[in-house]
Design an enzyme around this catalytic site. Structure first.
Site, mmCIF file in Angstrom:
data_model
loop_
_atom_site.group_PDB
_atom_site.id
_atom_site.type_symbol
_atom_site.label_atom_id
_atom_site.label_comp_id
_atom_site.label_asym_id
_atom_site.label_seq_id
_atom_site.Cartn_x
_atom_site.Cartn_y
_atom_site.Cartn_z
ATOM 1 N N GLU A 199 -6.214 6.750 -1.328
ATOM 2 C CA GLU A 199 -6.213 5.514 -0.551
ATOM 3 C C GLU A 199 -6.759 4.359 -1.389
ATOM 4 O OE1 GLU A 199 -4.854 4.872 2.490
ATOM 5 O OE2 GLU A 199 -4.061 6.867 2.166
ATOM 6 N N ASP A 203 -4.730 1.076 -2.607
ATOM 7 C CA ASP A 203 -5.259 -0.274 -2.397
ATOM 8 C C ASP A 203 -5.191 -1.090 -3.685
ATOM 9 O OD1 ASP A 203 -5.843 0.246 0.245
ATOM 10 O OD2 ASP A 203 -7.965 0.659 -0.095
ATOM 11 N N HIS A 214 1.687 4.408 -2.898
ATOM 12 C CA HIS A 214 1.648 5.859 -2.703
ATOM 13 C C HIS A 214 2.845 6.524 -3.383
ATOM 14 C CE1 HIS A 214 -1.820 6.599 -0.256
ATOM 15 N NE2 HIS A 214 -1.421 5.861 0.767
ATOM 16 N N HIS A 233 0.836 -1.198 0.000
ATOM 17 C CA HIS A 233 0.000 0.000 0.000
ATOM 18 C C HIS A 233 0.877 1.257 0.000
ATOM 19 C CE1 HIS A 233 -3.703 2.293 1.096
ATOM 20 N NE2 HIS A 233 -2.828 3.084 1.697
ATOM 21 N N GLU A 234 1.900 1.294 0.849
ATOM 22 C CA GLU A 234 2.764 2.470 0.927
ATOM 23 C C GLU A 234 3.636 2.610 -0.319
ATOM 24 O OE1 GLU A 234 2.223 4.624 3.141
ATOM 25 O OE2 GLU A 234 0.934 3.394 4.402
#
Length: 478
Positions: free
Chosen positions: A190, A194, A127, A123-124
């Protein structure tokens, strides 16, 4: 902590609808990849001043191996990444420009499987690879150049000097009156993180369903507390986001992934390093788990017990766990270090040195082993020259501890200029640029330094002194 306020500010910029970035995105005009790298390095140094970064080599190697495995399946596999763990019991993780990703130790201990733990990495990573920060800046710049200037001034001054008041003042201007757009933007990114993260998990062979499952479990368990975990505050989980994430995961076949031994061993090490319990209590708890068969991985329990017993200075019980590990698992560097630590606790210095020496023949230039042996040589073996020779064989390391040991070895070997140079790097990695410059000043004053070393010292001094002056000027201007 001030640094966390600063990092959260990165995610609070207004935005309009945007498209996914591609190579050569116009977002580069606002924040280039090179600039992102500079921000990442500066923030990591500042973070070392503000938080307890875990520099344990075993933990560092594991989380970076896991992270790089996931990165290799991303669209930007050449993007540099640095994965770090903070000794913090709360459940949280964050990413900043340039590929700096930090996870709290509490998050690892809360995960029930390696796929759950990896899901946060994925997930990070998403980003970062989706250039969310640059895209926020790009979107904002279309509406207000002064707002971008105010934000950048605040963030950059805050990230370099640690002056959070300046950062907050600049960001207050940039974010005023746009709360709803900020919320919408956060949800958009977000969901995107995902989607991309779930695909990374599947490609890397992890169970993709563990991302929505883990996030939902954290949210459900948070209802038992008056304040939700920080992870939910920085990564809000709405009903539609959870549904979309599960739908995305269901598009992939079940992975049936089995946790690696490395994951369980690293998790046991984190438990020992971060526990707030008296060590004797933790020993009792682990012994009860082993006796009753209440564990996910028996190897990790034996390893954790060996570590805990050494910390609690109970050498008589350690050997049985080392014997079990060597019989039931492959030979590993950490088991050799356990043997050496046990011999040292038993005050058998000859055996300690023999174990380290033999281990280095099998694992030459291993960072974890070299640091452990060098520390022994400096503290107990009275052999600084050998320690210096072993440490000098390693390439540049990300650990301040490495440069502190190297500085000590140089000093005790009579190589004072080299000692100051190494100690300068130690301070610099800790975000103490002024102390780093002072060490270089002392190195410059040493007489009899050869031309090559003197040139290295002078070049480093000019670079860090310039950086220090820029920091001081920004601090004055603020």
């Amino acid at each position: 902590m001030r640094i966390f306020i600063l990092l959260l500010c990165f995610w609070m910029l207004p935005v309009h609808s945007i498209e996914l970035p591609d190579m050569g995105s116009s977002a580069d005009n606002v924040l280039s990849p090179i600039e992102e790298q500079k921000i990442a390095k500066a923030l990591l140094r500042q973070l070392r001043r503000e938080a307890d970064i875990m520099d344990d080599v075993e933990v560092h190697n594991y989380i970076n191996s896991l992270g790089q495995k996931l990165v290799s399946y991303s669209e930007m596999s050449n993007q540099p990444f640095s994965f770090n763990m903070i000794n913090e019991s709360s459940i949280n993780a964050f990413a900043v420009p340039g590929g700096l990703i930090c996870l709290h130790s509490g998050l690892m201990l809360s995960a029930r499987s390696e796929s759950e733990f990896a899901s946060v990495f994925a997930h990070e990573i998403a980003h970062v690879t989706q250039r969310h920060i640059a895209r926020k800046l790009e979107a904002t710049s279309k509406t207000s150049i002064p707002m971008i200037a105010a934000m950048l001034a605040g963030v950059l001054v805050g990230s370099v000097t640690g002056n959070v008041d300046v950062a907050q003042a600049g960001l207050a201007v940039a974010t005023a009156g746009n709360l709803q757009m900020q919320i919408n933007f956060t949800r958009l990114h977000e969901k995107e993180a995902d989607r991309v993260g779930i695909d990374l998990l599947a490609k890397a062979g992890f169970e993709p369903r563990d991302m929505p499952n883990f996030f939902q479990r954290i949210q459900e368990e948070s209802r038992l507390y008056t304040k939700p975990p920080e992870f939910l505050l920085t990564h809000p989980m709405s009903i539609d986001r959870a549904a979309e994430a599960m739908d995305r995961a269901e598009d992939h076949q079940p992975a049936h992934y089995r946790d690696s031994i490395a994951y369980h061993l690293a998790r046991a090490k984190v438990l020992i390093l971060t526990t707030t319990k008296p060590m004797r209590k933790l020993v009792e708890q682990l012994e009860n788990m082993l006796a009753q068969g209440r564990y996910n991985n028996e190897t990790a329990v034996h390893y954790g017990l060996a570590l805990a017993l050494l910390e609690n200075r109970q050498p008589e019980k350690v050997q049985q766990h080392i014997d079990w590990l060597l019989k039931n698992d492959t030979d590993r560097v950490m088991y050799r270090i356990l043997q050496a630590r046990l011999a040292l606790l038993q005050k058998d210095l000859a055996k300690t040195e023999k174990i380290y020496t033999q281990a280095l023949k099998i694992y030459p230039n291993d960072v974890q082993l070299t640091l452990a042996f060098s520390e022994y040589l400096l503290r107990h073996g009275n052999q600084p020259k050998l320690a210096q020779q072993l440490l000098a064989k390693l390439d540049d390391q990300p650990f301040p501890r490495y440069y502190r040991l190297l500085a000590q070895a140089y000093e005790e070997s009579g190589q004072i200029a080299e000692s100051h140079l190494s100690m300068s790097q130690h301070y610099y990695l800790l975000g103490e640029t002024r102390l780093a410059v002072e060490q270089l000043k002392q190195a410059r004053r040493r007489e009899g330094t050869d031309y090559f070393l003197a040139s290295r010292i002078e070049a480093r001094y000019k670079k860090l002194n310039k950086e220090l002056r820029e920091m001081e000027k920004k601090d004055e201007d603020s």
